[in-house]
Design an enzyme around this catalytic site. Structure first.
Site, short mmCIF file in Angstrom:
data_model
loop_
_atom_site.label_atom_id
_atom_site.label_comp_id
_atom_site.label_asym_id
_atom_site.label_seq_id
_atom_site.Cartn_x
_atom_site.Cartn_y
_atom_site.Cartn_z
N GLU A 1 -1.38 -16.18 -11.17
CA GLU A 1 -1.08 -15.55 -12.46
C GLU A 1 0.03 -14.50 -12.37
O GLU A 1 0.77 -14.29 -13.32
CB GLU A 1 -2.34 -14.90 -13.05
N PHE B 1 -19.78 -13.74 -16.80
CA PHE B 1 -18.92 -14.38 -15.81
C PHE B 1 -17.45 -14.26 -16.22
O PHE B 1 -17.09 -14.55 -17.35
CB PHE B 1 -19.32 -15.86 -15.66
N GLN B 2 -16.63 -13.86 -15.29
CA GLN B 2 -15.20 -13.65 -15.49
C GLN B 2 -14.91 -12.72 -16.67
O GLN B 2 -13.91 -12.87 -17.37
CB GLN B 2 -14.46 -14.99 -15.67
N LYS C 1 -13.27 -16.24 -26.40
CA LYS C 1 -13.34 -17.70 -26.39
C LYS C 1 -13.88 -18.26 -27.70
O LYS C 1 -13.38 -19.28 -28.19
CB LYS C 1 -14.23 -18.15 -25.22
N MET D 1 13.14 -1.87 4.68
CA MET D 1 13.32 -0.54 4.10
C MET D 1 12.33 0.45 4.70
O MET D 1 12.67 1.60 4.96
CB MET D 1 13.19 -0.60 2.57
#
Lengths: 608, 177
Positions: free
Chosen positions: A59, A121-122, A171, A493
C-alpha cells in the site's frame, strides 16, 4: 406514451457504484490500489469502470505512485486501499504528501458502521490516525453522502495549498447486498464547506509594497520554492526574472521551476546547496521568497540566515507567513496569480527599463559561480564509479524532458545538484518528510500519467531495498520505468555524517555490494538488468537502457563507497560556515581571511 | 498557578461546523504544535449546524497569530474571534462541595450570599454551592472557600461573546476580505 423517459428516471446506485462514478466525474484516469476485505464491494464496480486500476504490491507503493502521478501531471493522485493494516501502511505517503503539498485523494475501506469501535477484524481508527498527516479527512456515514464528499475531497486536495485528503468508507454503505446502501444518484452542484476559503488573489496593497521593495533592492535574490510549481507558475516566474534581472535559487522542491541553463539561475540553496546559491542569499539585501517556507534545511541556523535581507514572502498559506521569519511584506495568494499581478505592477512602473544598476551585485555573484562551481574528483583507474559522474552521463544521454525521481540520501542530493533541470515537473522527490524508498513508486506513478516520457528513478541501495517490490507492479502493468541504482554498499548519507561528526565511527551503515544480487533480483521481477563497474561501460549501458521501452530497466552502478556530498552546511550551523569540496577549501579559507581583514580595516577606519 | 485571567492568556471564540470529530481536530492541533490550552468550552450555537468553542490559550507558548492561522487551516473552522476582556462578556460556572460543619456552615452561606451564588445541596458535614460570573469573581470566591476545605470543585472554563456595538477584530486569516 407520454411523460418521463429513461433519462428522467433517477439513477439508483449503491455506495460502491456511486464512489466509482464520482471518481469518474472528477476525471480520474488512474487509481493506484490494493483490494481487501472492507473495500471489496468497491472493487466490483471497478470492473465496469472507465478508469485504470494499477495493482500495487504494497500500500505504501500506491500512495507514492499517486504522489508521483500528481507531481508529474499536476492532477490529483488517487489511491485506494482497504482498512486496518492497509490504512496504516499508507500513512507514510500521506505524511509525505502533507509536507510536500501534493494533491492526493486516498480512499480507505473501513469496517461496517455498526462494528466501528468494537476492535473488529482489520479495524483501526483511520481518520484519527491520519488527522495530522492529511489536509482533511472524512468518515462517510451514509451512502448518499458519497458524491458530495468525493467532490469536496478533490476540491480541498487541489485548491489553496494542495495536500492529501483521505475518505474513509465503511463497508456496509458500499455493499451491493445492503438495501440501505442504495440511493438516487445526484452530483452536487454546491459544496458545503463554510470554513474553507483559500486566499487565491492577493491584495493590491501587498503587491504594490512588494514591487516597491523589489525596485529599491541592490542585492536581491528570488528564493523559489515548490509553491511556484504547485501554482503552475513557471512561466510567470520567467517573466518576473526577465523584467527584474534578479538571480534565482530553486529549492529542492522547486528544481525545474526555473531553468538551470538560464544565466540568472544559481541552483539549489540549503544544506547541500551550491556555494553561490547559499552565499547570494546570505549577502542579499532583499529575499523574495516565492512559494517557499524557510525550511530548516534551507535556512540552517535561522538567526544567521540572510542577516541583512528584508523579506517579501509570497505564499498561499497564511500560516507560513511569519512562521519562521517575519516578512517585511507579506503577499498571501496563489504564486502564479501573485506573480502575474506583480509583473503587471512592475511593467507599469517602467521595468525593465528602470531597473536600478545592480552590476556590482551581478559581478559578485558570477565571481562566486566561477570560483566555486560544483566539483568532484573523477575516479582513478580500477576504482568504482563516482555517483556524480553517473548522474552527469544519465543527464547528457537521456531526452531533455526526462522525468527524474529520486529517493532520499546522498544520491538525492547528487541528482538535484548534477542534473540540469530545464523543465518544470521533471523532478520528483520527497523533500519535507525525506521518505526513503520514494523513487521507484513515484517514478511508476509519473510514467503511468505520462507514458510517452522517459522516466528515470535515481535510487540508492538502501532506498531500493525499501520499495523494490513495486518493480513487479511496473512489469505486470507494463509501466516501463528505468532505475539507476547507485550502489555504494552503504547508507551513504548516514555514513557521511558519522564520518564528519562522529569521528568516523561507522555504526550500522554498511549494507554490502553483493547481497542482494540486484541484477538477479531485478530480472526476477521482470526487469531488464545491467551491472556497471567500469567508467568505460557507463555510456553504452545508459544508451541500451534508454532504448528499452517495453519493460522496466534496472542499472546497478557500483559506486565509490566513501564519496561525500559537498558543499555542506552542518545541521544547525550558519550558512556562512558552508563546507566546500576539499579541493576548494584552501581557496575559500583565503577568501574568508581576506573578508575578515577587510572588515577589520573598515572597523578600524570607523574608529579612527 | 496561572488562571484564565492572566495577561498571557487570550480567549479565542471559534465557530466550527457541528460535525463529529471537530473538537478532536482542534485539540490535536494544539497538541501537535505545542500550544497550551488553559480552558476549553464547547456547545452548539442557536444554529444546530454550528458549535462554538471557547478556548483560553497560553500565548507564552506560541505567538497568538500563529495559533490562529494554524487553527484556521482546519477545514471545519468557520470563524475565529479573539476576545480581550475589554471587548467581551465573559462568564464561567463553578460548582464546589465544601467541608461545612455546623460551626462553619453559616459563614459559608454568608459568603455565597455575598457573591450571589446558590446552595445546591447540604449534608451534615458539607455543602455544595454554585456560582456563575466573570472568571475573576470566581477566582476570588474559590480563594475564600479554600480555607474551609474544598472536597470537590469543578469549573466549566470560560465562555464569551463579543460586547455589543463594538468592533472586534475578526481574525479570519483572510487578508483580502
Amino acid at each position: 406514451m407520454t411523460g418521463s423517459t429513461d433519462t428522467d428516471k433517477p439513477l439508483r446506485l449503491n455506495g460502491g457504484q456511486a464512489l466509482i462514478k464520482a471518481l469518474e466525474m472528477e476525471g480520474v484516469e488512474v487509481v493506484f490500489g490494493y483490494p481487501g476485505g472492507a473495500i471489496l464491494p468497491v472493487y466490483d464496480p471497478i470492473l465496469d469502470a472507465g478508469l485504470r486500476h494499477v495493482l500495487v504490491r504494497h500500500e505504501q507503493g500506491a500512495g507514492h505512485m499517486a504522489e508521483g502521478y500528481a507531481h508529474a501531471t499536476g492532477k490529483p493522485g488517487v489511491c485506494m486501499v482497504t482498512s486496518g493494516p492497509a490504512a496504516t501502511n499508507i500513512v507514510t505517503p500521506l505524511a509525505d504528501a502533507m509536507l510536500d503539498s501534493v494533491p492526493m485523494v486516498c480512499i480507505t475501506g473501513q469496517v461496517a458502521l455498526g462494528s466501528i469501535g468494537t476492535d473488529a477484524f482489520q479495524e483501526c481508527d483511520t481518520t484519527g490516525i491520519t488527522r495530522s498527516v492529511t489536509k482533511h479527512n472524512f468518515l462517510v456515514t451514509r451512502a448518499e453522502d458519497i458524491p458530495r464528499i468525493i467532490r469536496e475531497a478533490f476540491h480541498i486536495a487541489t485548491t489553496g495549498r494542495p495536500g492529501p485528503v483521505l475518505v474513509d468508507i465503511p463497508k456496509n454503505i458500499v455493499d451491493a447486498n445492503n438495501p440501505d446502501a442504495y440511493f438516487d444518484w445526484e452530483w452536487p452542484e454546491e459544496l458545503d464547506l463554510p470554513g474553507y476559503h483559500p486566499n487565491v488573489t492577493p491584495s493590491i496593497e501587498s503587491i504594490e509594497a512588494a514591487a516597491e521593495l523589489i525596485m529599491a533592492a541592490e542585492r536581491p535574490v528570488l528564493y523559489v520554492g515548490g509553491g511556484v510549481l504547485k501554482s503552475r507558475g513557471a512561466q510567470a516566474l520567467l517573466e518576473l526574472v526577465e523584467l527584474t534581472d534578479i538571480p534565482v535559487v530553486t529549492t529542492l522542491m522547486a528544481r525545474g521551476a526555473f531553468p538551470d541553463s538560464h544565466e540568472l539561475c544559481l541552483g539549489m540553496p540549503g544544506m547541500h546547496g551550491n556555494y553561490t546559491a547559499v552565499t547570494a542569499i546570505q549577502r542579499s539585501d532583499l529575499l523574495i521568497a516565492m512559494g517557499s517556507r524557510f525550511d530548516d534545511r534551507v535556512t540552517g541556523k535561522v538567526g544567521a540566515f540572510a542577516p541583512d535581507a528584508k523579506i517579501v514572502h509570497f505564499d498561499i498559506d497564511p500560516a507560513e507567513h511569519g512562521k519562521v521569519r517575519t516578512p517585511d511584506v507579506s503577499v498571501v495568494g496563489d504564486c502564479r496569480i501573485s506573480m502575474e499581478l506583480l509583473n503587471e505592477e512592475l511593467r507599469t512602473a517602467g521595468l525593465p527599463g528602470s531597473n536600478p544598476d545592480r552590476s556590482a551585485w551581478r559581478q559578485q555573484v558570477s565571481g562566486w559561480q566561477e570560483k566555486y562551481p560544483l566539483t568532484y574528483e573523477q575516479s582513478k583507474d580500477g576504482e568504482l564509479l563516482k555517483p556524480q559522474y553517473v548522474i552527469e552521463r544519465l543527464r547528457d544521454l537521456s531526452p531533455k524532458d526526462t522525468i527524474v525521481a529520486s529517493g532520499v540520501g546522498q544520491h538525492q542530493m547528487f541528482a538535484s545538484q548534477y542534473w540540469e533541470f530545464n523543465h518544470p515537473y521533471t523532478w520528483l522527490n520527497s523533500g519535507g518528510l525525506g521518505t526513503m524508498g520514494f523513487s521507484i513508486p513515484a517514478a511508476i506513478g509519473a510514467k503511468a500519467g505520462l507514458p510517452d516520457r522517459t522516466v528515470w528513478a535515481i535510487d540508492g541501495d538502501g532506498c531500493f531495498q525499501m520499495t523494490a517490490q513495486e518493480l513487479v507492479t511496473a512489469s505486470v502493468e507494463k509501466i516501463p520505468v528505468k532505475i539507476a541504482l547507485l550502489n555504494n554498499s552503504y547508507l551513504g548519507m548516514v555514513r557521511q555524517w558519522q564520518s564528519l561528526f562522529y569521528e568516523e565511527r561507522l555504526s550500522e551503515v554498511h549494507l554490502g555490494y553483493d547481497v542482494p544480487d540486484y541484477v538477479m533480483w531485478a530480472e526476477s521481477m521482470g526487469c531488464v538488468a545491467f551491472r556497471v563497474e567500469d567508467v568505460d561501460e557507463v555510456d553504452e549501458v545508459i544508451a541500451k537502457a534508454n532504448a528499452i521501452n517495453d519493460r522496466p530497466v534496472v542499472v546497478e552502478f557500483r559506486c565509490h563507497a566513501t564519496e561525500n556530498v559537498y558543499p555542506m552546511v552542518p545541521a544547525g550551523g550558519s550558512n556562512d560556515d558552508l563546507i566546500v569540496d576539499p579541493s576548494q577549501a584552501d581557496l575559500l579559507e583565503a577568501d574568508r581571511a581576506a573578508d575578515r581583514e577587510r572588515a577589520e580595516a573598515i572597523e578600524a577606519g570607523a574608529q579612527a | 498557578m496561572n488562571r484564565p485571567g492572566d495577561l498571557a492568556h487570550h480567549t479565542l471564540s471559534v465557530l466550527v461546523e457541528n460535525k463529529a470529530g471537530v473538537l478532536a481536530r482542534v485539540a490535536d492541533l494544539f497538541a501537535r504544535r505545542g500550544y497550551n490550552i488553559v480552558s476549553l468550552a464547547v456547545a452548539p450555537t442557536d444554529d444546530q449546524a454550528f458549535s462554538r468553542i471557547t478556548i483560553v490559550v497560553d500565548v507564552e507558548s506560541a505567538p497568538l497569530e500563529q495559533i490562529v492561522k494554524q487553527l484556521f487551516k482546519l477545514i471545519n473552522i468557520v470563524e475565529i474571534q479573539e476576545l480581550s476582556a475589554f471587548d467581551a462578556v465573559e462568564r464561567e460556572l463553578m460548582i464546589a462541595t465544601i467541608e461545612a460543619s455546623t460551626d462553619t456552615r453559616t459563614q459559608i452561606v454568608e459568603l455565597v450570599n455575598i457573591f450571589e451564588g446558590k446552595i445546591l445541596a447540604v449534608s451534615p458535614e458539607a455543602i455544595t454551592v454554585s456560582l456563575d460570573g466573570a472568571p475573576s469573581k470566581i477566582d476570588d470566591f474559590e480563594a475564600l472557600l479554600r480555607d474551609y476545605g474544598i472536597r470537590d470543585l469543578q469549573r466549566t472554563g470560560r465562555i464569551a461573546l463579543p460586547k455589543m456595538d463594538r468592533d472586534v477584530p475578526v481574525l479570519r486569516a483572510v487578508s483580502n476580505s
